[in-house]
Design a protein around this motif. Structure first.
Motif, PDB file in Angstrom:
ATOM      1  N   GLY A 151       0.839  -1.200   0.000  1.00  0.00           N
ATOM      2  CA  GLY A 151       0.000   0.000   0.000  1.00  0.00           C
ATOM      3  C   GLY A 151       0.864   1.235   0.000  1.00  0.00           C
ATOM      4  O   GLY A 151       2.073   1.169  -0.271  1.00  0.00           O
ATOM      5  N   ALA A 152       0.266   2.374   0.334  1.00  0.00           N
ATOM      6  CA  ALA A 152       0.976   3.648   0.205  1.00  0.00           C
ATOM      7  C   ALA A 152       1.412   4.262   1.525  1.00  0.00           C
ATOM      8  O   ALA A 152       2.018   5.330   1.537  1.00  0.00           O
ATOM      9  N   THR A 153       1.116   3.610   2.649  1.00  0.00           N
ATOM     10  CA  THR A 153       1.409   4.200   3.960  1.00  0.00           C
ATOM     11  C   THR A 153       2.529   3.456   4.662  1.00  0.00           C
ATOM     12  O   THR A 153       2.346   2.302   5.082  1.00  0.00           O
ATOM     13  N   PRO A 154       3.715   4.067   4.819  1.00  0.00           N
ATOM     14  CA  PRO A 154       4.867   3.367   5.406  1.00  0.00           C
ATOM     15  C   PRO A 154       4.630   2.839   6.817  1.00  0.00           C
ATOM     16  O   PRO A 154       5.189   1.800   7.180  1.00  0.00           O
ATOM     17  N   LEU A 155       3.825   3.537   7.606  1.00  0.00           N
ATOM     18  CA  LEU A 155       3.631   3.101   8.983  1.00  0.00           C
ATOM     19  C   LEU A 155       2.705   1.902   9.092  1.00  0.00           C
ATOM     20  O   LEU A 155       2.683   1.219  10.119  1.00  0.00           O
ATOM     21  N   ARG A 156       1.940   1.637   8.041  1.00  0.00           N
ATOM     22  CA  ARG A 156       0.978   0.546   8.093  1.00  0.00           C
ATOM     23  C   ARG A 156       1.284  -0.554   7.077  1.00  0.00           C
ATOM     24  O   ARG A 156       1.114  -1.735   7.349  1.00  0.00           O
ATOM     25  N   ASP A 157       1.715  -0.169   5.889  1.00  0.00           N
ATOM     26  CA  ASP A 157       1.972  -1.127   4.821  1.00  0.00           C
ATOM     27  C   ASP A 157       3.425  -1.613   4.855  1.00  0.00           C
ATOM     28  O   ASP A 157       4.268  -1.049   5.554  1.00  0.00           O
ATOM     29  N   PHE A 160       8.858   8.409  -1.134  1.00  0.00           N
ATOM     30  CA  PHE A 160       8.066   7.192  -0.907  1.00  0.00           C
ATOM     31  C   PHE A 160       8.972   6.029  -0.505  1.00  0.00           C
ATOM     32  O   PHE A 160       8.767   5.384   0.528  1.00  0.00           O
ATOM     33  N   ASP A 161       9.974   5.738  -1.326  1.00  0.00           N
ATOM     34  CA  ASP A 161      10.851   4.588  -1.063  1.00  0.00           C
ATOM     35  C   ASP A 161      11.661   4.790   0.216  1.00  0.00           C
ATOM     36  O   ASP A 161      11.813   3.860   1.017  1.00  0.00           O
ATOM     37  N   HIS A 162      12.181   6.002   0.396  1.00  0.00           N
ATOM     38  CA  HIS A 162      12.973   6.295   1.584  1.00  0.00           C
ATOM     39  C   HIS A 162      12.126   6.153   2.841  1.00  0.00           C
ATOM     40  O   HIS A 162      12.571   5.627   3.867  1.00  0.00           O
ATOM     41  N   GLY A 163      10.855   6.607   2.765  1.00  0.00           N
ATOM     42  CA  GLY A 163       9.964   6.493   3.911  1.00  0.00           C
ATOM     43  C   GLY A 163       9.692   5.051   4.295  1.00  0.00           C
ATOM     44  O   GLY A 163       9.678   4.689   5.480  1.00  0.00           O
TER      45      GLY A 163
END
Length: 465
Positions: free
Chosen positions: A14-20, A93-96
């Protein structure tokens, strides 16, 4: 292009680093312009891959079932990236995602980054779109597996090879160096901390020798805004002086710009930083209150912010930063509408015509030539554009903001234009919804909320029920 650069792409759930989570990693490293390694692997995300993501990437749960977890490849990945600039398309995005994955295993991941979206914009400014699909079409790239990590990396490499051929190696290198360049930081500022700044909304605080902040600011892009303070091209001598005095800084992420504005306003008033002249609380903030009766003398009384009852704004006009501004504005309104300055309370004395009447600038309520009722009506009409708006809701409301990148949701609760607090979960929202609080009017909050409610995209929650 750079002494060492590693082009990387991730596929995720998905798009959310903290969840995906990450499902695939691919990278190609160059040292001194020569490809030195190429590596890719599927990753077991330890959570189901949503059907939409499976159809987009072609990576399904069965494919990653026997793949290593991120923790199992973390050491190898760190070794592959060591001493190299991390380049990716929309690198934030990738770094996050990498920072979040490393954080889960207790590792603080820090590296220099280069965004190839921004690089494409610099190299090909004549084109509007710079996403992977646009690059594939623009450079007539075929035979690559789109939405797979290595396929997307190879698309970027082809784009850069074309740029070297079309524009020359030096121009490509200059564009990369321009994106990599950063303002020179004062020696006492931790450069690694600057690298942690997110490109997201929030509030930042600059400190000097003690715990009292020198300056508090907000931005929808904390990294860009904070770094702008260290530019050699200072906007003013005040800003140069401030950065010289600064010894450290910190930041607070928010869910959006409105959240940042509210937090900035509150912190500035609470902590009174010396370089925040415009937002520092001014005790002179005031408004004109219209008397209830037509014959009242004077018709208007200047009331200060602390005297305003937020539940009764129908007789208040204007939001002024000082008594001087309020008086000057009212004088202009009186002159334009031929109102009596004596009846308004702007000229002393109760008997006899006002000075403006002698110059035919008043219709004579001060000497019986106009009825008090008609004059009072004209006063209301002249002030209508300045009238404070009554609260348009039956009770409390919430303004919701959500930031996909940091998965931060904030609901700001208001009643009669008064800010009651912020909720980050259902429990804190219920607490604000039911608490009884003395309402203290704040003109800055009133203006911020008024502007926010005028926007069609604002999500308003009715909390009155």
């Amino acid at each position: 292009m750079l002494p060492s650069v590693t082009f990387l792409d991730l596929e995720t759930t998905g798009a959310t680093p903290l969840r995906d989570r990450i499902t695939e990693i691919a990278l190609v490293r160059f040292d001194d312009g020569v490809e030195t390694l190429r590596w890719q692997t599927l990753i077991n995300p330890q959570q189901p891959i949503p059907p939409f993501i499976q159809s987009l990437t072609g990576i399904n749960d069965a494919m990653v079932a026997d793949a290593p977890t991120f923790a199992e490849v973390a050491d190898k990945l760190l070794a592959l990236l060591e001493g190299s600039v991390l380049a990716a398309h929309n690198v934030r995005f990738d770094h996050g995602f990498l920072k979040s994955e490393f954080k889960r295993i207790g590792c603080n991941f820090r590296t220099k980054v280069l965004c190839t979206v921004k690089l494409s914009r610099l190299l090909y400014p004549q084109y509007y779109s710079h996403g992977i699909d646009a690059i594939v079409e623009r450079h007539r790239i075929t035979g690559l597996a789109r939405h797979r990590a290595m396929g997307d990396v190879e698309a970027i490499l082809i784009m850069l090879n074309d740029a070297r051929r079309d524009l020359g190696e030096e121009e490509v290198r200059a564009a990369a160096l321009k994106l990599m360049s950063a303002p020179t930081l004062p020696p006492h500022i931790d450069a690694s901390l600057v690298g942690e700044l997110p490109e997201a909304p929030g509030v930042y605080l600059f400190y000097g020798e003690n715990d009292l902040p020198l300056y508090i600011g907000k931005s929808i892009n904390l990294r860009a805004r904070v770094l702008s303070h260290f530019s050699s091209d200072h906007a003013s001598s005040k800003e140069m002086r401030m950065t010289q005095e600064m010894k450290r800084f910190e930041w607070i992420p928010t869910a959006g710009e409105f959240s940042a504005l509210l937090l900035e306003s509150r912190l500035v008033k609470e902590r009174l930083p010396i370089y925040n002249r415009q937002l520092r609380r001014e005790r002179q903030l005031c408004s004109w209150r219209l008397a209830p009766g037509d014959t009242s003398q004077p018709l208007l009384t200047l009331v200060h912010e602390d005297e305003i009852d937020p539940s009764q704004l129908t007789q208040l006009f204007g939001t002024f930063k000082s008594k001087r501004q309020a008086v000057e504005t009212l004088r202009k309104i009186a002159e334009m509408s031929h109102l009596c300055v004596k009846a308004l309370g702007l000229e002393p004395g109760r008997n006899g015509p006002c000075f403006a009447y002698q110059l035919k600038g008043c219709k004579g309520v001060c000497c019986g030539q106009e009825s008090t009722e008609m004059h009072a009506l004209r006063v209301q009409q002249a002030l209508i554009a300045h009238k404070l708006k009554i609260w348009p809701y039956p009770g409390k409301i919430g303004i919701e903001e959500y930031n996909l990148e940091n998965d931060l949701r904030q609901i700001h609760v208001f009643e009669h234009w008064v800010y009651l607090g912020v909720a980050v979960d259902d429990d804190s929202l219920q607490e604000l919804r039911t608490q009884k609080t003395a309402l203290k009017f704040d003109l800055d909050t009133y203006k911020l909320l008024l502007k926010m409610l005028a926007q069609k995209k604002t999500r308003v929650l009715d909390l009155a029920g």
